[in-house]
Motif scaffolding. Structure first.
Motif, mmCIF file in Angstrom:
data_model
loop_
_atom_site.group_PDB
_atom_site.id
_atom_site.type_symbol
_atom_site.label_atom_id
_atom_site.label_comp_id
_atom_site.label_asym_id
_atom_site.label_seq_id
_atom_site.Cartn_x
_atom_site.Cartn_y
_atom_site.Cartn_z
ATOM 1 N N ILE A 1 106.785 56.598 -21.537
ATOM 2 C CA ILE A 1 106.348 57.909 -22.023
ATOM 3 C C ILE A 1 106.717 58.070 -23.497
ATOM 4 O O ILE A 1 107.885 58.060 -23.855
ATOM 5 N N LYS A 2 105.698 58.220 -24.324
ATOM 6 C CA LYS A 2 105.927 58.453 -25.754
ATOM 7 C C LYS A 2 106.058 59.945 -26.018
ATOM 8 O O LYS A 2 106.946 60.399 -26.724
ATOM 9 N N SER A 3 105.141 60.716 -25.442
ATOM 10 C CA SER A 3 105.166 62.171 -25.602
ATOM 11 C C SER A 3 104.330 62.803 -24.496
ATOM 12 O O SER A 3 103.615 62.113 -23.776
ATOM 13 N N PHE A 4 104.440 64.115 -24.393
ATOM 14 C CA PHE A 4 103.601 64.850 -23.444
ATOM 15 C C PHE A 4 103.399 66.252 -23.982
ATOM 16 O O PHE A 4 104.237 66.783 -24.692
ATOM 17 N N GLU A 5 102.227 66.820 -23.649
ATOM 18 C CA GLU A 5 101.911 68.168 -24.118
ATOM 19 C C GLU A 5 100.966 68.853 -23.148
ATOM 20 O O GLU A 5 100.227 68.202 -22.415
ATOM 21 N N ARG A 6 101.034 70.165 -23.177
ATOM 22 C CA ARG A 6 100.160 70.972 -22.336
ATOM 23 C C ARG A 6 98.720 70.736 -22.751
ATOM 24 O O ARG A 6 98.391 70.667 -23.936
ATOM 25 N N GLN A 7 97.856 70.604 -21.759
ATOM 26 C CA GLN A 7 96.427 70.475 -22.013
ATOM 27 C C GLN A 7 95.703 71.198 -20.884
ATOM 28 O O GLN A 7 95.687 70.724 -19.754
ATOM 29 N N GLY A 8 95.163 72.356 -21.190
ATOM 30 C CA GLY A 8 94.522 73.164 -20.162
ATOM 31 C C GLY A 8 95.532 73.587 -19.122
ATOM 32 O O GLY A 8 96.595 74.110 -19.438
ATOM 33 N N ASN A 9 95.226 73.321 -17.853
ATOM 34 C CA ASN A 9 96.129 73.666 -16.756
ATOM 35 C C ASN A 9 97.103 72.546 -16.417
ATOM 36 O O ASN A 9 97.848 72.661 -15.457
ATOM 37 N N GLY A 10 97.073 71.479 -17.181
ATOM 38 C CA GLY A 10 97.921 70.345 -16.861
ATOM 39 C C GLY A 10 98.690 69.835 -18.059
ATOM 40 O O GLY A 10 98.935 70.568 -19.024
ATOM 41 N N TYR B 1 99.121 66.327 -20.673
ATOM 42 C CA TYR B 1 98.636 65.025 -21.124
ATOM 43 C C TYR B 1 99.841 64.191 -21.541
ATOM 44 O O TYR B 1 100.622 64.599 -22.398
ATOM 45 N N VAL B 2 99.981 63.031 -20.914
ATOM 46 C CA VAL B 2 101.092 62.125 -21.198
ATOM 47 C C VAL B 2 100.563 60.980 -22.051
ATOM 48 O O VAL B 2 99.597 60.313 -21.674
ATOM 49 N N SER B 3 101.189 60.778 -23.208
ATOM 50 C CA SER B 3 100.841 59.657 -24.081
ATOM 51 C C SER B 3 101.840 58.542 -23.854
ATOM 52 O O SER B 3 103.048 58.775 -23.786
ATOM 53 N N PHE B 4 101.315 57.321 -23.758
ATOM 54 C CA PHE B 4 102.156 56.150 -23.562
ATOM 55 C C PHE B 4 102.306 55.390 -24.876
ATOM 56 O O PHE B 4 101.486 55.519 -25.790
ATOM 57 N N TYR B 5 103.334 54.568 -24.953
ATOM 58 C CA TYR B 5 103.609 53.799 -26.168
ATOM 59 C C TYR B 5 102.526 52.780 -26.491
ATOM 60 O O TYR B 5 102.396 52.360 -27.633
ATOM 61 N N ASP B 6 101.721 52.375 -25.514
ATOM 62 C CA ASP B 6 100.671 51.396 -25.789
ATOM 63 C C ASP B 6 99.400 52.038 -26.340
ATOM 64 O O ASP B 6 98.384 51.383 -26.519
ATOM 65 N N GLY B 7 99.462 53.350 -26.614
ATOM 66 C CA GLY B 7 98.321 54.043 -27.197
ATOM 67 C C GLY B 7 97.399 54.691 -26.186
ATOM 68 O O GLY B 7 96.459 55.394 -26.567
ATOM 69 N N THR B 8 97.627 54.481 -24.908
ATOM 70 C CA THR B 8 96.808 55.105 -23.877
ATOM 71 C C THR B 8 97.445 56.422 -23.457
ATOM 72 O O THR B 8 98.545 56.763 -23.892
ATOM 73 N N GLY B 9 96.760 57.137 -22.594
ATOM 74 C CA GLY B 9 97.291 58.391 -22.094
ATOM 75 C C GLY B 9 96.736 58.710 -20.727
ATOM 76 O O GLY B 9 95.824 58.034 -20.230
ATOM 77 N N LEU B 10 97.275 59.749 -20.121
ATOM 78 C CA LEU B 10 96.893 60.125 -18.771
ATOM 79 C C LEU B 10 97.033 61.631 -18.612
ATOM 80 O O LEU B 10 98.069 62.205 -18.965
ATOM 81 N N PHE B 11 95.978 62.270 -18.098
ATOM 82 C CA PHE B 11 96.061 63.693 -17.779
ATOM 83 C C PHE B 11 96.675 63.835 -16.394
ATOM 84 O O PHE B 11 96.250 63.181 -15.447
ATOM 85 N N ILE B 12 97.693 64.675 -16.293
ATOM 86 C CA ILE B 12 98.380 64.897 -15.026
ATOM 87 C C ILE B 12 98.252 66.361 -14.640
ATOM 88 O O ILE B 12 98.464 67.249 -15.464
ATOM 89 N N ASN B 13 97.928 66.591 -13.390
ATOM 90 C CA ASN B 13 97.702 67.940 -12.888
ATOM 91 C C ASN B 13 99.028 68.611 -12.520
ATOM 92 O O ASN B 13 99.302 68.883 -11.359
#
Length: 167
Positions: free
Chosen positions: A107-116, A118-130
């Motif tokens: 986990i590089k960072s995370f921030e609110r996005q809508g109702n969930g 968004y988790v950013s990973f160190y490899d440059g990808t990310g994932l929206f989590i509910n």
């Protein structure tokens, strides 16, 4: 393009970023790694349990230990392979179909996005989590506490009066 799949027994490694529940006719998990995405017929908890067993415990044993250290009863982070820095945090109750197991050190960072969140990973990808940002932040901090407590003896020794030692 066909679906990538893991062997029947997927083992978590330092490259595992997240494990999501997948609801399909055969696959029960979607596994995100640094360089690939896999599917498994096993549920996320079965994958975590198999890995814990390979490294000398069980998922329940690791959970019980973490519960005792944190004094919490639910949404317990799991030190899957602590000696390799693999700590997985659940985003909600493990029986919830929206639960995602995220590897702490990816986990590089995370921030609110809508109702969930968004988790950013160190490899440059990310994932929206509910899940809410505050819930994810709490899980992130709980995992940090587990890491700090498990590593205390490394930095300060294991004796009952480590703070009184003279160097």
């Amino acid at each position: 393009m066909g679906e990538n799949f893991a062997s029947p027994v997927y083992i978590i490694t330092e490259h595992t970023k997240a494990i999501l529940t997948k609801d399909s006719a055969y696959y029960r998990s979607r596994i995100l790694e640094v360089s690939q995405e896999l599917n498994s017929a096993l549920r996320p908890e079965q994958i975590i349990d198999n890995t814990c067993i390979l490294y000398g415990s069980t998922l329940q044993g690791r959970r019980d230990s973490a519960k005792d250290l944190l004094k919490v009863k639910s949404k317990v982070p799991v030190p899957v392979i602590p000696e390799k820095g693999v700590f997985m945090l659940p985003t909600c109750a493990s029986k919830n179909k929206n639960n995602v197991w995220v590897s702490f050190y990816h986990i590089k960072s995370f921030e609110r996005q809508g109702n969930g969140t968004y988790v950013s990973f160190y490899d440059g990808t990310g994932l929206f989590i509910n899940t809410s940002e505050s819930t994810f932040d709490m899980q992130f901090k709980r995992t940090g506490q587990i890491i700090a407590r498990l590593n205390r003896s490394f930095f300060f020794g294991s004796g009952p009066y480590w703070w009184r030692r003279r160097y």
